[in-house]
Design an enzyme around this catalytic site. Structure first.
Site, PDB file in Angstrom:
ATOM      1  N   SER A  37       0.817  -1.309  -0.031  1.00 34.71           N
ATOM      2  CA  SER A  37       0.125   0.007  -0.122  1.00 34.71           C
ATOM      3  C   SER A  37       0.980   1.163   0.039  1.00 34.71           C
ATOM      4  O   SER A  37       1.841   1.232   0.693  1.00 34.71           O
ATOM      5  CB  SER A  37      -0.961   0.082   1.235  1.00 34.71           C
ATOM      6  OG  SER A  37      -1.574   1.365   1.435  1.00 34.71           O
ATOM      7  N   TYR A  96      -2.309  -0.164  10.335  1.00 32.58           N
ATOM      8  CA  TYR A  96      -2.129  -0.940   8.874  1.00 32.58           C
ATOM      9  C   TYR A  96      -0.978  -0.576   7.827  1.00 32.58           C
ATOM     10  O   TYR A  96      -0.231  -1.427   7.454  1.00 32.58           O
ATOM     11  CB  TYR A  96      -3.466  -0.371   8.140  1.00 32.58           C
ATOM     12  CG  TYR A  96      -3.416  -0.542   6.787  1.00 32.58           C
ATOM     13  CD1 TYR A  96      -4.235  -2.101   6.312  1.00 32.58           C
ATOM     14  CD2 TYR A  96      -3.359   0.135   5.781  1.00 32.58           C
ATOM     15  CE1 TYR A  96      -4.218  -2.332   4.893  1.00 32.58           C
ATOM     16  CE2 TYR A  96      -3.528  -0.122   4.484  1.00 32.58           C
ATOM     17  CZ  TYR A  96      -3.832  -1.263   4.048  1.00 32.58           C
ATOM     18  OH  TYR A  96      -3.937  -1.726   2.718  1.00 32.58           O
TER      19      TYR A  96
END
Length: 246
Positions: free
Chosen positions: A141, A155
């Site tokens: 990501s 995250y």
């Protein structure tokens, strides 16, 4: 890509589903890994079959070692030797400040995003190194380098770890003929945002993205498919950012 058998974790929706269908179009037989929605996974598997490739949907929680072992065992029993792995399964938990994250959500994010990716990568590496070839693509990501303050720092931390894993494994497994790369998506218009509790997030984020729009799952799938293909045969240890410039 005749003879390619690729396991896609988190394959029942979003980027995972788009990846399954794109890989099928490029000649892969596809294992659709999923954890909850059997109907959605079966629908993706049927889409793969309509593209003329073989497919099987297998339920597996990637954070559970026995599930991961079964995922690969059934894949090889049903479709043949696994040649590729897309580590896509991931969770975020609710959006919010890090100080407000409860321990249960924090542990689940680490277990799925990092431990799950480690377990799947280890099993794939065991199979691939013994055969002298294979491809692993991790879905990271852009959060790994942005940090995502106020949204999901935990995250982002797991995705930074995925980037480190990608580089380390690429160096370790390269001599065995196994390539390892990653794709780092930015804000992608999938149902993940609704799951986080903010379905309008992609629309609101558009103004902060140089291309002025969120990405689509199919655009990430295209990048993954390239990294899985012979066209990227000299690429390993790369983290390909597909984030609209963010």
């Amino acid at each position: 890509m005749a003879g390619s058998v690729t396991v896609v974790t988190g394959g029942s929706r979003g980027i995972g589903a788009a990846t399954c269908l794109r890989l099928a179009a490029e000649g892969h037989d596809v294992v659709v890994g999923y954890v909850r929605d059997a109907a959605a996974a079966d629908s993706v598997a049927e889409g793969v079959r309509k593209a003329g490739r073989r497919s099987v949907a297998i339920r597996a929680d990637t954070a559970v070692e026995t599930d991961v072992e079964r995922l690969f065992d059934v894949a090889e029993e049903r479709l043949g030797p696994v040649t590729g792995l897309v580590n896509n399964a991931a969770v975020t938990g609710p959006l919010g400040r890090f100080t407000e994250v409860d321990t249960e959500n924090l542990r689940r994010v680490v277990d799925v995003n990092l431990v799950g990716t480690l377990l799947c990568s280890r099993r794939a590496a065991q199979l691939m190194t013994a055969r002298g070839s294979g491809v692993i693509v991790n879905v990271s990501s852009a959060a790994a380098t942005l940090g995502s303050p106020g949204e999901y720092v935990h995250y982002a931390a797991t995705k930074a770890a995925v980037d480190a894993l990608t580089l380390g494994l690429a160096k370790e497994l390269g001599p065995d003929g196994v390539r390892v790369n990653a794709v780092a998506p930015g804000v992608i218009d999938t149902e993940m945002h609704a799951t986080m509790g903010d379905p309008d997030r992609p629309r609101r984020a558009a103004g902060t993205i140089p291309l002025r729009r969120p990405g689509q799952a199919e655009e990430i799938a295209a990048a993954i498919a390239w990294l899985m293909s012979p066209d990227s045969s000299y690429a390993t240890g790369a983290v390909l950012r597909v984030s609209g410039g963010r």
